[in-house]
Design a protein around this motif. Structure first.
Motif, PDB file in Angstrom:
ATOM      1  N   SER A   1       8.257   9.714  -0.121  1.00  0.00           N
ATOM      2  CA  SER A   1       7.803   8.648   0.779  1.00  0.00           C
ATOM      3  C   SER A   1       8.599   7.387   0.497  1.00  0.00           C
ATOM      4  O   SER A   1       8.942   7.094  -0.643  1.00  0.00           O
ATOM      5  CB  SER A   1       6.300   8.383   0.610  1.00  0.00           C
ATOM      6  OG  SER A   1       6.029   7.840  -0.665  1.00  0.00           O
ATOM      7  N   HIS A   2       8.890   6.656   1.567  1.00  0.00           N
ATOM      8  CA  HIS A   2       9.674   5.429   1.458  1.00  0.00           C
ATOM      9  C   HIS A   2       9.013   4.362   2.330  1.00  0.00           C
ATOM     10  O   HIS A   2       8.792   4.579   3.522  1.00  0.00           O
ATOM     11  CB  HIS A   2      11.106   5.652   1.915  1.00  0.00           C
ATOM     12  CG  HIS A   2      11.803   6.787   1.220  1.00  0.00           C
ATOM     13  ND1 HIS A   2      12.440   6.632   0.005  1.00  0.00           N
ATOM     14  CD2 HIS A   2      11.932   8.105   1.547  1.00  0.00           C
ATOM     15  CE1 HIS A   2      12.942   7.795  -0.377  1.00  0.00           C
ATOM     16  NE2 HIS A   2      12.649   8.707   0.541  1.00  0.00           N
TER      17      HIS A   2
ATOM     18  N   VAL B   1      -8.098   6.996  -2.313  1.00  0.00           N
ATOM     19  CA  VAL B   1      -6.838   6.333  -2.659  1.00  0.00           C
ATOM     20  C   VAL B   1      -6.664   5.055  -1.852  1.00  0.00           C
ATOM     21  O   VAL B   1      -6.339   3.990  -2.382  1.00  0.00           O
ATOM     22  CB  VAL B   1      -5.643   7.281  -2.420  1.00  0.00           C
ATOM     23  CG1 VAL B   1      -4.338   6.568  -2.757  1.00  0.00           C
ATOM     24  CG2 VAL B   1      -5.786   8.549  -3.252  1.00  0.00           C
ATOM     25  N   THR B   2      -6.886   5.152  -0.542  1.00  0.00           N
ATOM     26  CA  THR B   2      -6.747   3.994   0.335  1.00  0.00           C
ATOM     27  C   THR B   2      -7.708   2.884  -0.068  1.00  0.00           C
ATOM     28  O   THR B   2      -7.321   1.705  -0.157  1.00  0.00           O
ATOM     29  CB  THR B   2      -6.996   4.400   1.797  1.00  0.00           C
ATOM     30  OG1 THR B   2      -6.077   5.423   2.171  1.00  0.00           O
ATOM     31  CG2 THR B   2      -6.859   3.203   2.733  1.00  0.00           C
ATOM     32  N   SER B   3      -8.953   3.242  -0.334  1.00  0.00           N
ATOM     33  CA  SER B   3      -9.961   2.244  -0.688  1.00  0.00           C
ATOM     34  C   SER B   3      -9.640   1.573  -2.023  1.00  0.00           C
ATOM     35  O   SER B   3      -9.744   0.349  -2.167  1.00  0.00           O
ATOM     36  CB  SER B   3     -11.346   2.891  -0.747  1.00  0.00           C
ATOM     37  OG  SER B   3     -11.721   3.392   0.523  1.00  0.00           O
TER      38      SER B   3
ATOM     39  N   MET C   1       0.831  -1.199   0.000  1.00  0.00           N
ATOM     40  CA  MET C   1       0.000   0.000   0.000  1.00  0.00           C
ATOM     41  C   MET C   1       0.872   1.258   0.000  1.00  0.00           C
ATOM     42  O   MET C   1       0.603   2.232  -0.710  1.00  0.00           O
ATOM     43  CB  MET C   1      -0.918   0.021   1.214  1.00  0.00           C
ATOM     44  CG  MET C   1      -1.966  -1.073   1.272  1.00  0.00           C
ATOM     45  SD  MET C   1      -3.436  -0.712   0.289  1.00  0.00           S
ATOM     46  CE  MET C   1      -4.246   0.536   1.293  1.00  0.00           C
ATOM     47  N   ALA C   2       1.932   1.241   0.797  1.00  0.00           N
ATOM     48  CA  ALA C   2       2.754   2.431   1.015  1.00  0.00           C
ATOM     49  C   ALA C   2       3.681   2.737  -0.149  1.00  0.00           C
ATOM     50  O   ALA C   2       4.396   3.750  -0.114  1.00  0.00           O
ATOM     51  CB  ALA C   2       3.568   2.274   2.298  1.00  0.00           C
ATOM     52  N   GLU C   3       3.692   1.910  -1.169  1.00  0.00           N
ATOM     53  CA  GLU C   3       4.476   2.228  -2.357  1.00  0.00           C
ATOM     54  C   GLU C   3       3.867   3.397  -3.127  1.00  0.00           C
ATOM     55  O   GLU C   3       4.511   3.980  -3.998  1.00  0.00           O
ATOM     56  CB  GLU C   3       4.588   0.995  -3.258  1.00  0.00           C
ATOM     57  CG  GLU C   3       5.474  -0.103  -2.671  1.00  0.00           C
ATOM     58  CD  GLU C   3       5.490  -1.355  -3.526  1.00  0.00           C
ATOM     59  OE1 GLU C   3       4.774  -1.369  -4.558  1.00  0.00           O
ATOM     60  OE2 GLU C   3       6.218  -2.297  -3.191  1.00  0.00           O
ATOM     61  N   ASP C   4       2.614   3.730  -2.820  1.00  0.00           N
ATOM     62  CA  ASP C   4       1.907   4.838  -3.457  1.00  0.00           C
ATOM     63  C   ASP C   4       2.001   6.069  -2.560  1.00  0.00           C
ATOM     64  O   ASP C   4       1.481   6.081  -1.439  1.00  0.00           O
ATOM     65  CB  ASP C   4       0.445   4.455  -3.685  1.00  0.00           C
ATOM     66  CG  ASP C   4      -0.313   5.492  -4.502  1.00  0.00           C
ATOM     67  OD1 ASP C   4       0.108   6.666  -4.516  1.00  0.00           O
ATOM     68  OD2 ASP C   4      -1.330   5.137  -5.108  1.00  0.00           O
ATOM     69  N   ILE C   5       2.660   7.122  -3.031  1.00  0.00           N
ATOM     70  CA  ILE C   5       2.857   8.332  -2.231  1.00  0.00           C
ATOM     71  C   ILE C   5       1.528   8.999  -1.893  1.00  0.00           C
ATOM     72  O   ILE C   5       1.383   9.614  -0.828  1.00  0.00           O
ATOM     73  CB  ILE C   5       3.800   9.310  -2.971  1.00  0.00           C
ATOM     74  CG1 ILE C   5       4.216  10.446  -2.037  1.00  0.00           C
ATOM     75  CG2 ILE C   5       3.148   9.853  -4.244  1.00  0.00           C
ATOM     76  CD1 ILE C   5       5.298  11.343  -2.645  1.00  0.00           C
TER      77      ILE C   5
ATOM     78  N   ILE D   1       6.802   3.459   7.144  1.00  0.00           N
ATOM     79  CA  ILE D   1       6.680   4.545   6.166  1.00  0.00           C
ATOM     80  C   ILE D   1       7.481   5.739   6.676  1.00  0.00           C
ATOM     81  O   ILE D   1       7.341   6.141   7.827  1.00  0.00           O
ATOM     82  CB  ILE D   1       5.215   4.978   5.965  1.00  0.00           C
ATOM     83  CG1 ILE D   1       4.334   3.796   5.549  1.00  0.00           C
ATOM     84  CG2 ILE D   1       5.126   6.091   4.928  1.00  0.00           C
ATOM     85  CD1 ILE D   1       2.841   4.136   5.486  1.00  0.00           C
ATOM     86  N   LEU D   2       8.314   6.302   5.811  1.00  0.00           N
ATOM     87  CA  LEU D   2       9.050   7.515   6.155  1.00  0.00           C
ATOM     88  C   LEU D   2       8.785   8.536   5.056  1.00  0.00           C
ATOM     89  O   LEU D   2       9.034   8.275   3.879  1.00  0.00           O
ATOM     90  CB  LEU D   2      10.548   7.248   6.277  1.00  0.00           C
ATOM     91  CG  LEU D   2      11.390   8.428   6.766  1.00  0.00           C
ATOM     92  CD1 LEU D   2      11.029   8.764   8.214  1.00  0.00           C
ATOM     93  CD2 LEU D   2      12.875   8.136   6.649  1.00  0.00           C
ATOM     94  N   CYS D   3       8.261   9.707   5.446  1.00  0.00           N
ATOM     95  CA  CYS D   3       7.867  10.735   4.473  1.00  0.00           C
ATOM     96  C   CYS D   3       8.498  12.076   4.817  1.00  0.00           C
ATOM     97  O   CYS D   3       8.863  12.340   5.958  1.00  0.00           O
ATOM     98  CB  CYS D   3       6.352  10.904   4.460  1.00  0.00           C
ATOM     99  SG  CYS D   3       5.425   9.431   4.004  1.00  0.00           S
ATOM    100  N   LYS D   4       8.584  12.910   3.791  1.00  0.00           N
ATOM    101  CA  LYS D   4       8.989  14.291   3.976  1.00  0.00           C
ATOM    102  C   LYS D   4       7.874  15.170   3.447  1.00  0.00           C
ATOM    103  O   LYS D   4       7.432  15.014   2.305  1.00  0.00           O
ATOM    104  CB  LYS D   4      10.286  14.583   3.224  1.00  0.00           C
ATOM    105  CG  LYS D   4      10.807  16.002   3.425  1.00  0.00           C
ATOM    106  CD  LYS D   4      12.131  16.210   2.702  1.00  0.00           C
ATOM    107  CE  LYS D   4      12.661  17.628   2.926  1.00  0.00           C
ATOM    108  NZ  LYS D   4      13.956  17.825   2.228  1.00  0.00           N
ATOM    109  N   SER D   5       7.406  16.099   4.276  1.00  0.00           N
ATOM    110  CA  SER D   5       6.289  16.956   3.881  1.00  0.00           C
ATOM    111  C   SER D   5       6.788  18.202   3.158  1.00  0.00           C
ATOM    112  O   SER D   5       7.988  18.482   3.117  1.00  0.00           O
ATOM    113  CB  SER D   5       5.479  17.370   5.111  1.00  0.00           C
ATOM    114  OG  SER D   5       6.188  18.341   5.858  1.00  0.00           O
TER     115      SER D   5
END
Length: 282
Positions: free
Chosen positions: A49-50, A187-189, A24-28, A67-71
């Motif tokens: 996002s990683h 997106v999640t759904s 799921m988290a492969e999608d930013i 999940i590691l993201c930068k805003s």
């Protein structure tokens, strides 16, 4: 395990499960949607996002971040999902925060230049036990009750309490197989439906499950080999110890733990770690 069994197991998974979340988290945009929901900030943007981001630590336990993201504001956001309840959740967050802070801070940086960090910790149970869906943990001066900031934000979210909020509804989508909300979480759904119902999506999920199973098998094989070495049951003991030490370093074990496991000299392991520094760097 045959393909039909894998497919059956894949369809039982949800975003609360590590294997499912990894895909799921492969999608930013998925990452952005869940962070916006929990932080209640529809203007927040995720620039990077990683998923399953590894931070190697030669002096202690390494970590794999869900999940590691930068805003868009430069804030670093770590989203962790924990289905089980057999860990010290708060100390896990504390350790993650220290590893991430050290990893994102350039050498020679002034303390005021350390990037802000937000950790969102999602759990299935309400381990804090206060009956809330979301808990914001603040640093407070005990004597006055004043909130003081140091750039670290801790937010705990659980799926146990249903309060009708959007975050609570998101947790339902995270934990219940037949739960979707295309209006609030499109997106999640959509992504969840793809990995649970679409033939190609299920195949991708099966592949990642097989990959993780193979990694576990190889790790077990390595541990078995190490046990044989320590019991003196194999030929070429020293050479094999060197091989095992190299593999353990690549897996993220600290120099101290590698020495404890292999009984190799400190100088030998340190020299090997320096040689592998290009591999171990994040």
């Amino acid at each position: 395990m045959n393909s039909q069994t894998y497919a059956k197991k894949a369809r039982l998974l949800n975003p609360i499960d590590d294997d499912f979340l990894k895909k799921m988290a492969e999608d930013i945009l998925f990452c952005q949607e869940i962070i916006r929901t929990i932080l209640e900030d529809d203007s927040l943007t995720v620039l990077e996002s990683h998923a399953q981001h590894t931070i190697k630590n030669l002096q202690g336990r390494s970590v794999i971040l869900d999940i590691l993201c930068k805003s868009g504001t430069g804030k670093i956001i770590n989203v962790e999902v924990q289905k089980g309840n057999d860990v010290d959740h708060q100390k896990r967050v504390r350790y993650h925060a220290s590893c991430i802070t050290a990893n994102i801070t350039d050498t020679g940086s002034r303390f005021q230049d350390i990037p802000d960090l937000c950790i969102i910790y999602i759990s299935k149970s309400d381990f804090l036990g206060e009956g809330k869906t979301v808990y914001h943990i603040d640093r407070i001066i005990r004597e006055t009750g004043t909130i003081v900031e140091n750039g670290l934000q801790e937010i705990y979210v659980n799926a146990a309490n249903k309060d009708g909020s959007n975050t609570s509804k998101l947790m339902t989508v995270f934990t219940e197989s037949d739960a979707y909300d295309d209006e609030l979480f499109p997106v999640t759904s959509k992504r969840k439906r793809y990995f649970k119902e679409d033939q190609k999506g299920v195949a991708e999920m099966c592949a990642i499950m097989d990959e993780i199973r193979e990694e576990g098998r190889l790790e077990g094989k390595l541990e078995g080999k190490l046990e044989g070495i320590l019991e003196g049951k194999e030929e070429g003991k020293f050479e094999m110890k060197l091989e095992v030490a190299e593999n353990l370093l690549k897996m993220g074990l600290s120099i101290t733990k590698v020495i404890q496991a292999t009984k190799l000299p400190l100088e030998t392991v340190q020299s090997m770690a320096e040689r592998l520094s290009h591999y171990l760097s994040v």
